[in-house]
Design an enzyme around this catalytic site. Structure first.
Site, short mmCIF file in Angstrom:
data_model
loop_
_atom_site.label_atom_id
_atom_site.label_comp_id
_atom_site.label_asym_id
_atom_site.label_seq_id
_atom_site.Cartn_x
_atom_site.Cartn_y
_atom_site.Cartn_z
N ASP A 199 8.39 -16.05 0.61
CA ASP A 199 8.94 -16.56 -0.84
C ASP A 199 9.87 -15.77 -1.38
O ASP A 199 9.66 -14.62 -1.52
CB ASP A 199 7.67 -17.01 -1.74
CG ASP A 199 7.89 -17.70 -3.09
OD1 ASP A 199 8.76 -18.53 -3.19
OD2 ASP A 199 7.22 -17.31 -3.86
N SER A 240 4.98 -9.61 -4.51
CA SER A 240 3.82 -10.08 -4.07
C SER A 240 2.78 -9.05 -4.08
O SER A 240 2.61 -8.19 -4.98
CB SER A 240 4.05 -11.08 -2.88
OG SER A 240 2.89 -11.25 -2.13
N HIS A 284 2.66 -12.90 -7.11
CA HIS A 284 1.76 -13.80 -6.40
C HIS A 284 0.33 -13.43 -6.67
O HIS A 284 0.01 -12.24 -6.58
CB HIS A 284 1.97 -13.87 -5.06
CG HIS A 284 3.19 -14.38 -4.44
ND1 HIS A 284 3.74 -14.11 -3.35
CD2 HIS A 284 3.90 -15.34 -4.95
CE1 HIS A 284 4.88 -14.86 -3.02
NE2 HIS A 284 5.07 -15.61 -4.01
#
Lengths: 196, 278
Positions: A140, A20, A47
Site C-alpha cells: 500500500d 506501516s 496501518h
C-alpha cells in the site's frame, strides 16, 4: 539534494506520510522535529487495527511541538498541524483543503489506506505536496506515491536499510523513480526545516 | 497546464449530472474524494476505458445504471461496530427512553442491516423491545433486501460475537440467530420490530417524530453543505429531548444546527435535541 529541499520550504504546503509496521518508532523519531508553528500541514496514514483507539495520536501529541490529532470528518486542514487517519477509516483530502473520512472497503488489505490518502491529497495539492513512505510491510502506498510524482510533487522514501521493515519502502522505490531516499534521521532533519 | 485529473473532474461531474437527470438519484453533493474513488473502482472492475464511457452506457442501459448505483451507494458495515458506542447507548440513552410508553427509532442509511439488528438486540436486553418501532431506511434497494432477510455469512459472526461482548452484551450471541448452511439468520422476534424501507436522505423529506436517530458513518460521504441539510432534516424529525447518534469521527461542530443540540456523550458523538429547539 539540499538545493531542492531548500526550495521545498517555500513551495510545499502539505506533507503526506504513509507508514506501516515499525511506524510507532519511526513517527516518534521524526515528528518531534516539526516546529511549533510550521507552515505545512502533515497528514499521516499509519496501518493499525480498527480497534487501536487514539493511543498513537495522544502519544505523539505529547512529544511533539506541533499539535497532533485524529482527523475528524470535514475538518479544514490547518498549517502546522498533524492529522492522523483514525483507525478503521480511510482519510481523504477534498478540494478546498478539508479532510473527509470513509469506511469503504480496505485497499491492499488496509483501512486506512496510504494510496487513498496520497492519491486524493495529490489531486488537490499537486506540486505542493510531499509524499513520504516510511517503514512497513505490504505494498500500500506505491500507487499513491506514483500519483504524487506524476502530479509534480516531491517524493521521499525512507532508506530501506534504516527501516524496521523494509518491504513497504522497497515496493515504493521499485514502483516510482523517487526523488530522495533518506535515512530516518535525515527525514527528521528535513521536517525540522519545513518550518517558518 | 491541463492535467488528466482536471478532465476527470469534468467527466465525473457530467456522469453524476447524467445519473440525476436520467434516473433521479442525486450524488452531485457527495464528498468528491470518495465518490471519485468509487467511480474509478467501478470503471476498472467493469472494463470501461474512461468515465465518459460509463456515462454513455448508463444513459441507455438501465441494468448498467443499476450496477453503477450499487457501487456508488454500497456501504460497509458490521454488527456492534465501535463497541464503546453501544455501551454508551445502553448506559446513557436507554434509561432516558425507558420512561416512554412507545419508542420510535430511525436508523438512517441502514445498508445491509447489521447495525439495525445490533440496536434491536440492545433494546431486547434492556427489556424495551416490545415498545420499540425501528424504521430502517437506505437509498440502496438491494442493500435493504439483504437487511430485510437478515442473513449473514457465518465467518463474520465470530467477529460480531467479539464486538457484542465488548459492547456489554448480556447473553450468548447465538440466541439471536439460527445457523444453517454456513449462514446465520437473525431471529424473527427481532425483525418484528423493524420496518425496512427505501428513503433517500438527499431528496426525501422528514420521517416523522423520532425519539432516537442513528446515522453513523453515512454523512461522511456527503459534502459539508449536504451534511448540513441532512442534519436539519434529523433535527426536524426528532422530538424535543430526542437523541441523535453520529459516527465516532463525525461532528455537529461544522453544522449550522449545532446550537439546537447539546452534547450528551461527546466522545461517542451522541447528541440530544434541546427542548427549546425548533
Amino acid at each position: 539534494m539540499s538545493e531542492s529541499i531548500e526550495n521545498a520550504r517555500t513551495l510545499h504546503e502539505c506533507i503526506a506520510i504513509g507508514v506501516s509496521a515499525g511506524g510507532f518508532r519511526a513517527l516518534s523519531a521524526i515528528l518531534p522535529k516539526l516546529p511549533q508553528r510550521g507552515r505545512v500541514a502533515v497528514l499521516i496514514v499509519q496501518h493499525t487495527r480498527a480497534d487501536a483507539g487514539d493511543f498513537l495520536a495522544r502519544h505523539l501529541d505529547g512529544i511533539c511541538q506541533a499539535p497532533v490529532k485524529h482527523a475528524e470528518d470535514k475538518e479544514p486542514i490547518l498549517p502546522g498541524t498533524v492529522y492522523i487517519a483514525p483507525p478503521g477509516y480511510h482519510m481523504l483530502v477534498e478540494q478546498g483543503k478539508s479532510l473527509s473520512l470513509s469506511v469503504d472497503e480496505p485497499e491492499h488489505f488496509a483501512r486506512p489506506s496510504i494510496d487513498a490518502l496520497f492519491e486524493s491529497a495529490s489531486d488537490v495539492y499537486r506540486e505542493k505536496l510531499i509524499g513520504i513512505i516510511l517503514t512497513g510491510a505490504g505494498t500500500d502506498g506505491s500507487l499513491g506515491l506514483k500519483r504524487v510524482k506524476e502530479n509534480g510533487g516531491l517524493t521521499i522514501v525512507q532508506d530501506p536499510k534504516t527501516a524496521d521493515m523494509d518491504f513497504l519502502p522497497k515496493s515504493a522505490i521499485l514502483a516510482v523513480s523517487v526523488d530522495y531516499i533518506l535515512p530516518l534521521d535525515a527525514i527528521g532533519g528535513f521536517l525540522s526545516k519545513m518550518g517558518s | 497546464m491541463e492535467t488528466t485529473t482536471d478532465v476527470e473532474r469534468i467527466e465525473i461531474q457530467l456522469l453524476l449530472e447524467a445519473v440525476y437527470r436520467r434516473y433521479g438519484y442525486d450524488f452531485r453533493s457527495y464528498a468528491e474524494a470518495s465518490i471519485t474513488r468509487r467511480i474509478h473502482r467501478h470503471r476498472n472492475l467493469n472494463g470501461y476505458r474512461s468515465i465518459s464511457d460509463i456515462q454513455h452506457v448508463i444513459l441507455h442501459d438501465r441494468e448498467a445504471f443499476l450496477r453503477l448505483l450499487h457501487d456508488l451507494s454500497i456501504s460497509v458495515t458490521e454488527m456492534f461496530r465501535d463497541p464503546p458506542f453501544y455501551c454508551s447507548l445502553r448506559k446513557c440513552v436507554l434509561p432516558k427512553l425507558k420512561e416512554l410508553p412507545f419508542i420510535r427509532i430511525w436508523l438512517a442509511g441502514c445498508a445491509t442491516g447489521e447495525e439495525v439488528y445490533s440496536v434491536a438486540i440492545l433494546f431486547q436486553e434492556e427489556g424495551l423491545l416490545d415498545r420499540v418501532q425501528i424504521y430502517a431506511t437506505d437509498i440502496n434497494e438491494s442493500a435493504i433486501d439483504k437487511a430485510r432477510q437478515g442473513i449473514y455469512p457465518l465467518e463474520q459472526i465470530q467477529e460480531y460475537t467479539r464486538n457484542y461482548h465488548k459492547a456489554g452484551g448480556k447473553s450468548a450471541f447465538g440466541e439471536y440467530y439460527t445457523a444453517r448452511y454456513g449462514h446465520a439468520a437473525m431471529q424473527a422476534f427481532l425483525k418484528q420490530h423493524i420496518l425496512f424501507s427505501h428513503h433517500n436522505l438527499v431528496t426525501d423529506g422528514s420521517f416523522g417524530e423520532m425519539h432516537l436517530i442513528v446515522c453513523r458513518n453515512v454523512l461522511i460521504y456527503f459534502s459539508k453543505e449536504l451534511q448540513d441539510r441532512v442534519l436539519h432534516l434529523f433535527c426536524e424529525s426528532l422530538i424535543e429531548d430526542g437523541f441523535l447518534c453520529l459516527g465516532s469521527k463525525e461532528t455537529l461542530r461544522y453544522s449550522t444546527c449545532s446550537t439546537q443540540f447539546q452534547e450528551w456523550d461527546p466522545h461517542e458523538r451522541i447528541y440530544r435535541k434541546r427542548s427549546n429547539a425548533s
